[in-house]
Write a protein that holds these residues in place. Structure first.
Motif, PDB file in Angstrom:
ATOM      1  N   ILE A   1       8.891  30.650 -28.018  1.00 57.26           N
ATOM      2  CA  ILE A   1       9.427  29.435 -27.380  1.00 57.26           C
ATOM      3  C   ILE A   1       9.301  28.243 -28.329  1.00 57.26           C
ATOM      4  N   ARG A   2      10.407  27.516 -28.521  1.00 52.95           N
ATOM      5  CA  ARG A   2      10.329  26.270 -29.296  1.00 52.95           C
ATOM      6  C   ARG A   2      10.063  25.093 -28.366  1.00 52.95           C
ATOM      7  N   GLN A   3      10.791  25.022 -27.258  1.00 54.84           N
ATOM      8  CA  GLN A   3      10.538  23.946 -26.295  1.00 54.84           C
ATOM      9  C   GLN A   3      11.075  24.286 -24.915  1.00 54.84           C
ATOM     10  N   LEU A   4      10.436  23.699 -23.906  1.00 58.57           N
ATOM     11  CA  LEU A   4      10.950  23.718 -22.546  1.00 58.57           C
ATOM     12  C   LEU A   4      11.683  22.395 -22.358  1.00 58.57           C
ATOM     13  N   ILE A   5      12.871  22.449 -21.797  1.00 58.61           N
ATOM     14  CA  ILE A   5      13.638  21.222 -21.568  1.00 58.61           C
ATOM     15  C   ILE A   5      13.831  21.062 -20.060  1.00 58.61           C
ATOM     16  N   LEU A   6      13.076  20.110 -19.505  1.00 54.46           N
ATOM     17  CA  LEU A   6      13.178  19.831 -18.074  1.00 54.46           C
ATOM     18  C   LEU A   6      14.322  18.852 -17.855  1.00 54.46           C
ATOM     19  N   THR A   7      15.220  19.161 -16.939  1.00 53.32           N
ATOM     20  CA  THR A   7      16.279  18.202 -16.644  1.00 53.32           C
ATOM     21  C   THR A   7      15.854  17.299 -15.496  1.00 53.32           C
ATOM     22  N   ALA A   8      16.356  16.063 -15.539  1.00 52.25           N
ATOM     23  CA  ALA A   8      16.081  15.065 -14.503  1.00 52.25           C
ATOM     24  C   ALA A   8      17.404  14.434 -14.097  1.00 52.25           C
ATOM     25  N   SER A   9      17.591  14.221 -12.806  1.00 54.95           N
ATOM     26  CA  SER A   9      18.849  13.578 -12.380  1.00 54.95           C
ATOM     27  C   SER A   9      18.868  12.121 -12.858  1.00 54.95           C
ATOM     28  N   GLY A  10      17.676  11.556 -13.044  1.00 49.87           N
ATOM     29  CA  GLY A  10      17.588  10.143 -13.402  1.00 49.87           C
ATOM     30  C   GLY A  10      17.379   9.263 -12.179  1.00 49.87           C
ATOM     31  N   GLY A  11      17.580   9.843 -10.985  1.00 47.49           N
ATOM     32  CA  GLY A  11      17.338   9.100  -9.749  1.00 47.49           C
ATOM     33  C   GLY A  11      18.363   8.014  -9.502  1.00 47.49           C
ATOM     34  N   PRO A  12      18.172   7.213  -8.441  1.00 48.94           N
ATOM     35  CA  PRO A  12      19.167   6.201  -8.050  1.00 48.94           C
ATOM     36  C   PRO A  12      19.232   5.011  -9.008  1.00 48.94           C
ATOM     37  N   PHE A  13      18.227   4.841  -9.867  1.00 45.60           N
ATOM     38  CA  PHE A  13      18.170   3.631 -10.698  1.00 45.60           C
ATOM     39  C   PHE A  13      18.442   3.907 -12.169  1.00 45.60           C
ATOM     40  N   ARG A  14      19.040   5.051 -12.449  1.00 46.92           N
ATOM     41  CA  ARG A  14      19.358   5.397 -13.834  1.00 46.92           C
ATOM     42  C   ARG A  14      20.252   4.322 -14.452  1.00 46.92           C
ATOM     43  N   GLY A  15      19.881   3.871 -15.643  1.00 42.52           N
ATOM     44  CA  GLY A  15      20.715   2.905 -16.355  1.00 42.52           C
ATOM     45  C   GLY A  15      20.380   1.453 -16.052  1.00 42.52           C
ATOM     46  N   LEU A  16      19.527   1.197 -15.042  1.00 45.54           N
ATOM     47  CA  LEU A  16      19.167  -0.192 -14.741  1.00 45.54           C
ATOM     48  C   LEU A  16      18.165  -0.719 -15.768  1.00 45.54           C
ATOM     49  N   THR A  17      18.234  -2.028 -16.047  1.00 43.53           N
ATOM     50  CA  THR A  17      17.269  -2.656 -16.954  1.00 43.53           C
ATOM     51  C   THR A  17      16.011  -3.000 -16.173  1.00 43.53           C
ATOM     52  N   LEU A  18      14.938  -3.289 -16.909  1.00 42.86           N
ATOM     53  CA  LEU A  18      13.676  -3.681 -16.269  1.00 42.86           C
ATOM     54  C   LEU A  18      13.875  -4.870 -15.329  1.00 42.86           C
ATOM     55  N   GLN A  19      14.702  -5.816 -15.781  1.00 42.02           N
ATOM     56  CA  GLN A  19      14.969  -7.011 -14.976  1.00 42.02           C
ATOM     57  C   GLN A  19      15.653  -6.649 -13.657  1.00 42.02           C
ATOM     58  N   GLU A  20      16.617  -5.743 -13.731  1.00 44.73           N
ATOM     59  CA  GLU A  20      17.314  -5.307 -12.511  1.00 44.73           C
ATOM     60  C   GLU A  20      16.382  -4.518 -11.597  1.00 44.73           C
ATOM     61  N   LEU A  21      15.464  -3.763 -12.222  1.00 42.35           N
ATOM     62  CA  LEU A  21      14.542  -2.929 -11.453  1.00 42.35           C
ATOM     63  C   LEU A  21      13.556  -3.763 -10.629  1.00 42.35           C
ATOM     64  N   GLU A  22      13.341  -5.019 -11.056  1.00 41.06           N
ATOM     65  CA  GLU A  22      12.407  -5.880 -10.320  1.00 41.06           C
ATOM     66  C   GLU A  22      12.889  -6.178  -8.910  1.00 41.06           C
ATOM     67  N   LYS A  23      14.195  -6.038  -8.681  1.00 41.84           N
ATOM     68  CA  LYS A  23      14.751  -6.445  -7.384  1.00 41.84           C
ATOM     69  C   LYS A  23      15.080  -5.272  -6.455  1.00 41.84           C
ATOM     70  N   VAL A  24      14.835  -4.031  -6.910  1.00 48.23           N
ATOM     71  CA  VAL A  24      15.290  -2.902  -6.090  1.00 48.23           C
ATOM     72  C   VAL A  24      14.459  -2.799  -4.794  1.00 48.23           C
ATOM     73  N   THR A  25      15.121  -2.316  -3.742  1.00 43.44           N
ATOM     74  CA  THR A  25      14.492  -2.261  -2.416  1.00 43.44           C
ATOM     75  C   THR A  25      14.104  -0.824  -2.049  1.00 43.44           C
ATOM     76  N   LEU A  26      13.332  -0.710  -0.961  1.00 39.76           N
ATOM     77  CA  LEU A  26      12.918   0.600  -0.463  1.00 39.76           C
ATOM     78  C   LEU A  26      14.129   1.450  -0.083  1.00 39.76           C
ATOM     79  N   ASP A  27      15.077   0.845   0.628  1.00 36.50           N
ATOM     80  CA  ASP A  27      16.261   1.607   1.043  1.00 36.50           C
ATOM     81  C   ASP A  27      17.023   2.155  -0.155  1.00 36.50           C
ATOM     82  N   GLU A  28      17.106   1.335  -1.205  1.00 36.22           N
ATOM     83  CA  GLU A  28      17.811   1.797  -2.411  1.00 36.22           C
ATOM     84  C   GLU A  28      17.048   2.943  -3.070  1.00 36.22           C
ATOM     85  N   ALA A  29      15.711   2.834  -3.068  1.00 34.61           N
ATOM     86  CA  ALA A  29      14.892   3.877  -3.694  1.00 34.61           C
ATOM     87  C   ALA A  29      14.988   5.193  -2.918  1.00 34.61           C
ATOM     88  N   LEU A  30      15.262   5.081  -1.622  1.00 38.00           N
ATOM     89  CA  LEU A  30      15.319   6.297  -0.784  1.00 38.00           C
ATOM     90  C   LEU A  30      16.682   6.997  -0.842  1.00 38.00           C
TER      91      LEU A  30
END
Ligand code: MN
Length: 386
Positions: free
Chosen positions: A168-197
């Protein structure tokens, strides 16, 4: 006919496990059902599957069930949960969070097949679970989709999962990235519980859905992969794959990559785990190749999603550090679900807790419970100060 003990039957994985059993009543018999407090859901499950034993974590819930179903054994509490493991062939651990550890250890110590959906027990209890895993005939079959994928990709390449294959050279785990994929740190400061769910591809319970939004779920899965397959952290990598069709991959030393693909449906990894080492006829997750237009891959953003880095660090530290990571995360996620902290506070709180890690070794089972307790105490103290 295999007897199944399904622990955590009223949660998302529990309900989907019963879908699989319902479609295969000639193969599987539900012998034990266990749940926390969800009386309404388990009533229907008992009426349909007629288990011999039902365990409710909550005493009041247990009494309600006992009054209604006089012909079955109804028990309450952690000891009952442990005792229930002995009489079944397969134990499905679908309990949420650290509370699943006693079941994982008991199942392995009794030499059972453990279909493991409760990743937290393996992560927090690492060194102790590994010892229990050495028990004759004991086996963990992962239910987590990424690890089911890796298990399938590795099948035939390893004689034992305790000795990682040199190929084995490596295991590659895939991730969907979740609902906040691509958001900047600044944008992430405002996300809500409903959005996270709102998870874009998977339908899951609230704990894992929040973990997916912070990428802590992937971080925990990196540790889970290390524990399951014995591959060093430097050879476990994460790649974001928004479509959630490639569930994970193994790259071998000749550069060949083997991947497992299906539509995202947990009933497929559950079917695999229940039938292993055989395959069973099932349509869940079947891909319609006319509808797939693209499979994309990108690098995860370690800066905006700090939980992933924290998990690698705790994993590398080993011993009871992953138990601290997991406990801190459980406290943080619960506080977020209760509107006590913001989404961006989750990695900060976990990092602050880990700064207080006392380096306790994981020698016996009690070390894990103590580490978990200590980390929760520290987490609550830090939250009070803020
Ligand atoms: Mn997963």
């Amino acid at each position: 006919m295999k007897d199944v003990a399904l622990l955590g039957s009223t949660g998302s994985i529990g309900i989907q496990t019963l879908d699989v059993v319902r479609a295969n009543t000639d193969k599987f018999n539900i012998k034990v059902l266990a749940a926390g407090t969800s009386v309404e859901i388990i009533r229907n499950q008992i009426a349909e599957f007629r288990p011999e034993t039902v365990i409710m974590a909550d005493n009041d819930a247990g009494r309600l069930i006992k009054d209604q179903f006089t012909e079955i054994t109804v028990l309450s509490g952690q000891d009952a949960l442990k005792e229930s493991v002995g009489s079944s062939d397969i134990i499905v651990n679908a309990i949420v969070g650290f509370a699943g550890l006693p079941v994982t250890l008991t199942a392995l110590n009794e030499g059972k097949i453990l279909a493991l959906a409760n990743k937290e027990s393996l992560i927090a209890g690492g060194p102790i679970v590994q010892k229990a895993r050495m028990t004759k005939s004991a086996m963990i079959i992962p239910v987590d989709s990424e690890h089911s994928a890796l298990h399938q990709c590795l099948h035939g390449y390893q004689s034992t999962f305790n000795e990682p294959s040199q190929s084995i050279r490596q295991l590659i785990l895939t991730a969907s990235g979740g609902p906040f994929r691509g958001l900047t740190l600044q944008e992430l400061e405002k996300v809500t519980l409903d959005e996270a769910l709102m998870h874009p591809t998977w339908n899951m319970g609230p704990k894992i859905t929040i973990d997916s939004s912070t990428l802590m779920n992937k971080g925990l899965e990196v540790i889970e992969a290390h524990e399951l397959f014995g591959v060093p952290y430097s050879e476990i990598n994460v790649v974001v794959h928004p479509q959630s069709i490639v569930h994970s991959m193994v790259e071998f030393i000749d550069s060949s990559v083997i991947a497992q693909l299906s539509m995202p449906d947990m009933r497929l990894p559950i079917t695999y785990a229940l039938n292993y080492p055989n395959r069973n006829d099932s349509q869940w997750g079947s891909i319609n190749w006319h509808q797939i237009t693209k499979l994309e891959f990108e690098q995860p953003d370690f800066e905006s999603f700090a939980c992933l880095k924290l998990a690698y660090q705790a994993g590398e530290t080993g011993q009871t550090a992953p138990a601290w990571l997991n406990a801190a995360n459980e406290v943080a996620v619960e506080a977020f679900l209760q509107h006590q902290i913001m989404w961006v506070d989750i990695p900060h709180l976990i990092a602050d807790v880990l700064d207080n890690y006392d380096g306790r070794q994981a020698i016996e089972e009690n070390d894990i419970y103590e580490a978990d307790k200590q980390a929760r105490l520290v987490a609550r103290k830090i939250m009070e100060r803020k």
